[in-house]
Design a protein around this motif. Structure first.
Motif, mmCIF file in Angstrom:
data_model
loop_
_atom_site.group_PDB
_atom_site.id
_atom_site.type_symbol
_atom_site.label_atom_id
_atom_site.label_comp_id
_atom_site.label_asym_id
_atom_site.label_seq_id
_atom_site.Cartn_x
_atom_site.Cartn_y
_atom_site.Cartn_z
ATOM 1 N N UNK A 647 0.837 -1.204 0.000
ATOM 2 C CA UNK A 647 0.000 0.000 0.000
ATOM 3 C C UNK A 647 0.874 1.257 0.000
ATOM 4 N N UNK A 648 1.931 1.229 0.799
ATOM 5 C CA UNK A 648 2.837 2.375 0.825
ATOM 6 C C UNK A 648 3.486 2.592 -0.548
ATOM 7 N N UNK A 649 3.619 1.528 -1.288
ATOM 8 C CA UNK A 649 4.196 1.644 -2.633
ATOM 9 C C UNK A 649 3.127 1.966 -3.674
ATOM 10 N N UNK A 650 1.886 2.040 -3.217
ATOM 11 C CA UNK A 650 0.802 2.359 -4.139
ATOM 12 C C UNK A 650 0.266 1.151 -4.881
ATOM 13 N N UNK A 651 0.469 -0.042 -4.303
ATOM 14 C CA UNK A 651 0.065 -1.269 -4.986
ATOM 15 C C UNK A 651 -0.996 -1.990 -4.158
ATOM 16 N N UNK A 652 -2.044 -2.450 -4.847
ATOM 17 C CA UNK A 652 -3.136 -3.105 -4.132
ATOM 18 C C UNK A 652 -2.962 -4.617 -4.132
ATOM 19 N N UNK A 653 -3.455 -5.251 -3.076
ATOM 20 C CA UNK A 653 -3.387 -6.714 -3.003
ATOM 21 C C UNK A 653 -4.716 -7.299 -3.487
ATOM 22 N N UNK A 654 -4.725 -8.626 -3.676
ATOM 23 C CA UNK A 654 -5.968 -9.330 -4.017
ATOM 24 C C UNK A 654 -6.103 -10.526 -3.069
ATOM 25 N N UNK A 655 -7.321 -10.886 -2.778
ATOM 26 C CA UNK A 655 -7.545 -11.990 -1.846
ATOM 27 C C UNK A 655 -7.285 -13.340 -2.510
ATOM 28 N N UNK A 656 -7.590 -13.408 -3.798
ATOM 29 C CA UNK A 656 -7.334 -14.655 -4.540
ATOM 30 C C UNK A 656 -6.838 -14.301 -5.926
ATOM 31 N N UNK A 657 -6.003 -15.123 -6.468
ATOM 32 C CA UNK A 657 -5.541 -14.871 -7.838
ATOM 33 C C UNK A 657 -5.132 -16.166 -8.513
#
Length: 657
Positions: A647-657
RNA sequence: GCACCCGUAGCUCAAUUGGAUAGAGCAUCGGACUACGAAUCCGAAGGUUAGAGGUUCGACUCCUCUCGGGUGUACCA
């Protein structure tokens, strides 16, 4: 708690007891590079021994006696010439991790002396489409903004957009002579951008034809003469002279080859117009387009009513299209004060420099000369117009008056180093010598051929298309992978979201993971790879951790109530736990020299430690409930750390991929 | 010409600013799915840190020179 900072503070006490002037050596406490030397090491005994004239091992021994570390570490060991190796004790690790469970900021401690920092990044020219060259400033700047803020600094971001320059002269000229009305009515920004590109191309065409081409042709003739001359030179007896001569020849040949390449490039650009019936007709029609564009720009600056009203008409649409890209990139600014904001302050800046005797007349221009730099810093042209140097000075003045910052930080590519050197030196002479002025420079984005990343036709790669392609490729990978499962996990909506997050994340992470000062090679395949230090891998790591909670039906709120059950037994648990406790250190390293790659390296380390833990320590199938809870807590902290770091890098996570 | 930056494994990159045996990923070779996500993991091999001197307890890091590459350099931003 920042463990490193705590250790340094303990060392500082012991060091000053040993010798009042030795406090600075506390900085020589560092994380160990190799686990066999403990978790942290102090390297201060060697230089201190030298200063005090005692054997380093003896100094180390006395330091250890003076140190009060019992609550943090096992008894320190002295190794080699006088290294002091520190190993955190288990109780301390466990208590810190337990505290981290209930801490929203994951134990990141605010700095003791918060600063006000103005952060200048992105700064595109409006009305020109954003391209690959804008990625780094935008992405690095936005990441620094978040990290510095997370550390408790007051950060003010300011997007210093180019909204007052020659490019507006170009679109005003284009609008007056070449506009496609229906297209403009339908999509104004697309039409303006077409006009910009076309006018720019025509201006360049005439400039090449009249000025550049003859100049380059002359240089080729000169260089060819030079080479010929050197070839004809008689054989030299003296080996030294012969070597020097050969080198000269080599250089001359290189220069000739380079100049020929330039010539080819110019000819290609001419051909692009000549071979196009429509463009070549326009070029013939608009012979004086170069001076006409400058005249339109000058008229705008002089307050011409028509041009001013066109500018006011164009600007909102341009800003809106720029914002659309920022939205895709999830980048925001506290302020967007472009060049136009400062235009009526520029004369005052030059007057002030004059009055203080800093500006001098040279070849009709007003210049500031900086000691040690040959080139002048030109603040006003012969014709009276101001330049970006003037605007940048006015901007410093405004920012200082408005925000009284401790530092102004410019995230701008390295080609502008000289400009900033001159700007900062001038600002200091002008009286702004109490604030930190920093140029956070970065290298060029290269194509896979090792040359600046361009399209086949030689223009910069558009940013919008770049994002589209990354997302498209990410979606294809995600879908192919999900299709290969016995039972696909993801709906088509989920796939779309995952594709976007993975695609955008890949571009940002690739940029941030490289040391900003070096150039880097842009490669979709590398940035989207699942192995190695990439966003996709980090997002996968996160999803993999989270899947444990789903599989085990774990209620996270309830789990976090049981922080007291967290324990450390296995080496893999210890290594992971220690890594988790070092987030603040990683962030401080980022802030220390404005390098986000320290954070990506840290996150990759956490993910690697988690892998080892995951291989060696069963979680859901742990031997007993206590252990299961403890390991679930470690999983939760890992997921939170990765998500927060990204998040600090401006990148979002996903719960599943 | 002058100034600044860079040169690390076959390739793409790190190295906490002078610390102990220079680390990752790709590629190569060899292992691990009826224990939680194998898009993964573990291991092997791969280096005179462009070269030569110097500074010191210790150098990829600092200094000097050489070689190679990039960028900038008087009215663009």
């Amino acid at each position: 708690m920042n463990i490193l900072a705590e250790l340094r503070s303990r060392f500082r006490k012991a060091l000053t007891t040993l010798d009042p002037s030795a406090a600075e050596f506390a900085e020589m406490v560092l994380p160990s590079q190799d686990a066999k030397f403990g978790d942290y090491q102090a390297n201060c005994a060697m230089p201190l021994g030298k200063r005090l004239g005692n054997p380093p091992r003896e100094i180390a021994k006395r330091l250890v006696e003076l140190l009060n570390l019992g609550d943090l570490c096992d008894p320190p060991e002295i190794a080699g010439p006088g290294f002091i190796n520190l190993r955190l004790n288990n109780d301390f690790l466990v208590s810190q991790l337990q505290a981290m469970v209930a801490n929203d900021s994951l134990g990141v401690a605010p700095v003791s002396e918060p600063k006000t920092i103005v952060l200048d990044y992105s700064a595109p020219n409006v009305a020109k489409p954003m391209h690959v060259g804008h990625i780094r400033s935008t992405v690095i700047g936005a990441a620094l903004y978040r990290v510095l803020t997370a550390l408790g600094h007051r950060v003010i971001s300011d997007n210093h957009i180019g909204d007052w320059g020659t490019q507006f002269g170009m679109i005003i000229y284009g609008y007056k002579h070449l506009v496609d009305e229906p297209a403009f009515a339908k999509e104004p920004v697309a039409e303006l951008s077409r006009l910009y590109r076309m006018v720019n191309q025509l201006v360049e065409y005439h400039d090449i034809k009249e000025n550049k081409l003859p100049a380059v042709e002359k240089r080729i003739i000169d260089a060819a003469h030079q080479v010929e001359h050197l070839h004809d030179a008689t054989e030299l007896e003296d080996p030294k002279a012969r070597k020097a001569h050969n080198r000269q020849l080599q250089q001359a040949e290189n220069q000739l080859a380079q100049t020929r390449e330039m010539l080819d490039d110019l000819r290609r650009k001419l051909a692009a117009v000549d071979d196009d019936a429509h463009l070549s007709a326009l070029a013939a029609e608009h012979v004086d387009i170069g001076t006409a564009v400058l005249a339109e720009t000058a008229a705008l600056h002089a307050g011409d009513a028509e041009n001013r009203s066109l500018w006011e008409q164009f600007l909102p649409a341009c800003l809106a299209s720029m914002d659309a890209i920022y939205q895709r990139l999830n980048v925001t600014f506290d302020n967007t004060l472009g060049e136009s904001f400062y235009h009526d302050r520029l004369a005052g800046v030059v007057d002030d420099l004059d009055q203080r005797g800093l500006a001098t007349d040279s070849e009709g221009a007003r210049c500031v000369f900086i000691e040690g730099i040959d080139a002048p810093f030109i603040v006003q042209k012969q014709d009276g117009a101001f330049l970006y140097a003037t605007t940048d000075l006015a901007t410093i003045q405004y920012r200082v008056n408005e925000w009284t910052p401790d530092a102004i930080v410019y995230v701008v590519d390295h080609r502008q180093s000289l400009h900033f050197e001159q700007l900062f030196a001038t600002a200091r002479l002008w009286g702004y010598d109490q604030i930190g002025l920093e140029h956070v420079s970065f290298g060029t984005v290269l194509g896979e051929d090792g040359k600046p990343y361009k399209t086949r036709s030689g223009t910069a790669v558009g940013l919008e298309g770049l994002l589209d392609e990354a997302i498209e490729r990410a979606l294809a990978i995600v879908s192919a992978n999900d299709d290969a499962r016995d039972e696909p996990l993801l709906s088509s909506e989920e796939r779309k979201q995952v594709g976007e997050r993975v695609g955008i994340g890949a571009i940002k992470y690739a940029d941030l993971a490289h040391n900003r000062t070096s150039d880097y090679v842009f490669s979709y395949d590398k940035m989207l790879a699942m192995q190695g230090n990439t966003a996709a891998y980090m997002q996968y790591s996160y999803a993999r951790v989270r899947s444990i909670f789903a599989k085990g039906n774990v209620d996270l709120d309830q789990l976090r109530q049981h922080a007291s059950q967290l324990q450390i037994n296995e080496p893999a648990e210890r290594a992971l736990g220690l890594a988790l406790l070092q987030l603040s250190e990683a962030l401080e390293r980022v802030a220390g020299d404005y390098r986000p790659n320290h954070l990506t390296a840290y996150l990759f380390d956490v993910a690697s430690k988690y892998s080892a833990f995951f291989e060696n320590c069963p979680v859901l199938k742990a031997e007993n409930d206590n252990l299961r809870t403890s390991r679930l807590l470690l999983c939760d902290l890992t997921a939170r750390t990765i998500a927060y770091g990204l998040e600090l890098l401006g990148i979002q996570v996903v719960e599943r991929m």
